[in-house]
Motif scaffolding. Structure first.
Motif, mmCIF file in Angstrom:
data_model
loop_
_atom_site.group_PDB
_atom_site.id
_atom_site.type_symbol
_atom_site.label_atom_id
_atom_site.label_comp_id
_atom_site.label_asym_id
_atom_site.label_seq_id
_atom_site.Cartn_x
_atom_site.Cartn_y
_atom_site.Cartn_z
ATOM 1 N N SER A 131 -35.185 6.376 25.188
ATOM 2 C CA SER A 131 -35.603 6.724 23.820
ATOM 3 C C SER A 131 -36.546 7.914 23.787
ATOM 4 C CB SER A 131 -36.244 5.513 23.123
ATOM 5 O OG SER A 131 -35.339 4.425 23.085
ATOM 6 N N GLY A 132 -36.369 8.829 24.722
ATOM 7 C CA GLY A 132 -37.157 10.053 24.700
ATOM 8 C C GLY A 132 -36.878 10.865 23.450
ATOM 9 N N GLU A 133 -37.896 11.585 22.988
ATOM 10 C CA GLU A 133 -37.770 12.393 21.779
ATOM 11 C C GLU A 133 -37.745 13.876 22.133
ATOM 12 O OE1 GLU A 133 -40.925 11.392 19.158
ATOM 13 O OE2 GLU A 133 -40.233 9.323 18.823
ATOM 14 N N ARG A 134 -36.917 14.621 21.415
ATOM 15 C CA ARG A 134 -36.834 16.056 21.651
ATOM 16 C C ARG A 134 -38.111 16.736 21.173
ATOM 17 N NH1 ARG A 134 -31.807 20.200 20.236
ATOM 18 N NH2 ARG A 134 -32.899 22.106 20.915
ATOM 19 N N MET A 135 -38.586 17.702 21.979
ATOM 20 C CA MET A 135 -39.823 18.417 21.680
ATOM 21 C C MET A 135 -39.593 19.910 21.844
ATOM 22 S SD MET A 135 -42.205 16.045 24.163
ATOM 23 C CE MET A 135 -43.714 16.971 23.798
ATOM 24 N N GLU A 136 -40.517 20.685 21.347
ATOM 25 C CA GLU A 136 -40.522 22.110 21.642
ATOM 26 C C GLU A 136 -41.047 22.311 23.068
ATOM 27 O OE1 GLU A 136 -39.354 24.551 19.726
ATOM 28 O OE2 GLU A 136 -38.741 23.005 18.279
ATOM 29 N N PHE A 137 -40.604 23.381 23.698
ATOM 30 C CA PHE A 137 -41.162 23.697 25.008
ATOM 31 C C PHE A 137 -42.660 23.946 24.864
ATOM 32 C CE2 PHE A 137 -36.884 23.992 26.405
ATOM 33 C CZ PHE A 137 -36.906 23.938 27.798
ATOM 34 N N PRO A 138 -43.462 23.464 25.813
ATOM 35 C CA PRO A 138 -44.924 23.551 25.682
ATOM 36 C C PRO A 138 -45.432 24.985 25.690
ATOM 37 C CG PRO A 138 -44.307 22.758 27.855
ATOM 38 C CD PRO A 138 -43.062 22.785 27.046
ATOM 39 N N THR A 139 -46.545 25.192 25.028
ATOM 40 C CA THR A 139 -47.197 26.507 24.999
ATOM 41 C C THR A 139 -48.531 26.496 25.734
ATOM 42 O OG1 THR A 139 -48.188 25.957 22.846
ATOM 43 C CG2 THR A 139 -46.084 27.159 22.833
#
Length: 502
Positions: A131-139
């Motif tokens: 159940s991982g959630e999609r995220m933006e690549f970290p900054t």
């Protein structure tokens, strides 16, 4: 003779293994965001071996990245074939030459089975199946968690090692660490398509590879127990297809059923005769040529944690084949029915006696087994079951002469390979890897999968070790392939350590 003779010399005070580990961790923290972006860029390039324009794009990108790090580079080319990316990082007064093998091609994809486009890397909080959630690549590095994952084709198999190698070089150079080994980088673009030209590449470029003292193969996953491992061998591979025959055309099962021989039945009985009820192969001589383990290898095997119960739960298997453990079964040759075909099932099922039935058989080989001999043994077994073997579909005369006919189509393959653990340079790798992994490090005599490692151990006569870094659940070859960030960081630490071995 090398094609460039320039030497790059890095000089500082003596650096301990503990220093290297600390400097690598600091480098990851300072550059983690950029490392992930570089990985994303590499993963965005489609890399199926048969897609030569994109394969060449990958090769040229990797060449450019190596050259930025003062590595002497060369593309080894053959017409119509993915090139080998060759890099050489010479060191004055080097005590040995170590080669890092990686393949930059990947398996073909069926985009309809993927959660996201396989060529558009995506970032997740954890595994999708958890159940991982999609995220933006970290900054920023503070946003990065070791349980995060990058999803894309070749994220786990096998572009991650390329990024770890490039990052290790960055760390070494930015800290002016003295390297004591010449470093060779040998990146293949056709491994997933069978490495069909690899032997020719090696033969044509012996001047570039003959002086290598040790090959490190950066491929594969860590142990299923989630502990890091070094692997000292791989199984070989070969196989065949077997086709059995009934009538010369499909027949109405009402008119001819119970009279016409059914090829699926003939084939099923033949296959069933090859194994006992516990899953052991009972073909005469199938296990006879297995090369026994050394005492050191037996000790290493005994220290590998048991994973059978966990695997049974994870894979939904109640009754595995054999009575030995999973790890012990990898040290025996296997015979697997990869596929069966005869008539149709489901909505396409028809009331017929099919004309033929075909089974695809795969065999994994261990050290000592010859691919051609193993196929000979299977054919001898087929003959003992009363079949007449042909290489082409039988004509009418052959059909009328023999009651049971099997067409056998043999595939290629290659033998298993295994490097002894007690070679001094191998012991150096074990010791240096333990500096990174600690006592959790598993020493695995043989991996279950296959690589053409024999070209290096048997033909070049050099030791070879596999350095797996990918998470064990990386879905290599399948949809939603991924790389756990903690495993990527581990890979960077491992490459940094091995590049700076004393």
């Amino acid at each position: 003779m090398r094609f460039i003779s320039t030497f790059f010399i890095l000089i500082v005070f003596s650096t301990t293994a503990q220093d290297i580990n600390k400097l690598t961790e600091e480098h990851i923290q300072e550059n983690g965001v950029q490392i992930l972006q570089d990985f994303k860029t590499l993963l965005s390039m489609p890399n199926v071996a048969f897609d030569l324009p994109n394969i060449n794009k990958n090769a040229n990108h990797i060449i450019s990245e190596l050259e930025k790090r003062e590595v002497e580079t060369k593309l080894l080319r053959m017409v119509g074939t993915p090139p080998i990316v060759y890099g050489y990082y010479p060191v004055e007064s080097a005590t040995r030459t170590i080669a890092f093998y990686v393949h930059y091609d990947g398996q073909p994809v069926d985009k309809t089975n993927w959660t996201n486009d396989p060529w558009e890397p995506t970032y997740y909080s954890k595994a999708i199946f958890e159940s991982g959630e999609r995220m933006e690549f970290p900054t920023s590095f503070d946003q990065i968690n070791e349980e995060h994952r990058i999803y894309a084709r070749s994220a786990g198999d096998d572009k991650a090692p390329i990024i770890t190698i490039l990052t290790a070089l960055d760390m070494i150079q930015s800290n002016e660490i003295k390297v004591t080994s010449n470093l060779v980088f040998f990146f293949e673009g056709q491994e997933e398509a069978g490495s069909r030209q690899l032997q020719q590449y090696l033969n044509d470029n012996r001047a570039l590879v003959d002086e290598i003292d040790l090959w490190l193969f950066c491929d594969g996953p860590i142990h299923q127990s989630r502990r890091p491992q070094l692997v000292f061998g791989v199984r070989g591979v070969t196989g065949m297809e077997i086709t059995t025959y009934g009538p010369n055309r499909p027949l109405h099962s009402g008119h001819y059923g119970n009279w016409a021989p059914v090829p699926g039945q003939l084939l099923s009985e033949l296959i069933a005769s090859m194994k006992d009820e516990e899953g052991n192969v009972i073909i005469d001589g199938f296990y006879d040529d297995v090369e026994p383990l050394s005492d050191l290898e037996k000790e290493a095997l005994a220290n590998i944690p048991p994973i059978d119960e966990d695997l049974k739960r994870e894979l939904g298997i109640n009754n595995p084949e054999g009575t030995e453990s999973y790890n012990e079964r990898l040290l025996r040759p296997s015979l697997t029915i990869k596929g069966l075909s005869s008539g149709n099932t489901g909505k396409l099922a028809r009331n017929v006696v099919p004309a033929t039935a075909t089974a695809a058989i795969g065999m994994r080989l261990v050290k000592g087994c010859d691919p051609e001999k193993q196929k000979d043994l299977v054919e001898a077994h087929i003959l003992k079951q009363g079949f007449h073997i042909v290489r082409e579909d039988p004509d009418q005369e052959t059909r009328m002469k023999y009651p049971k006919i099997a067409k056998v189509t043999r595939s290629g393959g290659y033998p298993a390979a295994r490097t002894s653990m007690d070679i001094p340079i191998v012991q150096d790798v074990i010791a240096r890897s333990k500096d990174v992994a600690g006592d959790d490090l598993i020493l695995m005599p043989t991996l279950g999968g296959s690589l053409p490692l024999y070209l290096f151990t048997d033909e070049l006569k050099k030791p070879a070790i596999i350095l797996p870094i990918a998470n064990h659940d990386n879905n290599q070859h399948a949809a939603d392939e991924n790389m756990r960030i903690g495993n990527l960081w581990y890979g960077i630490k491992l490459m940094s350590a091995l590049m700076t071995m004393n």
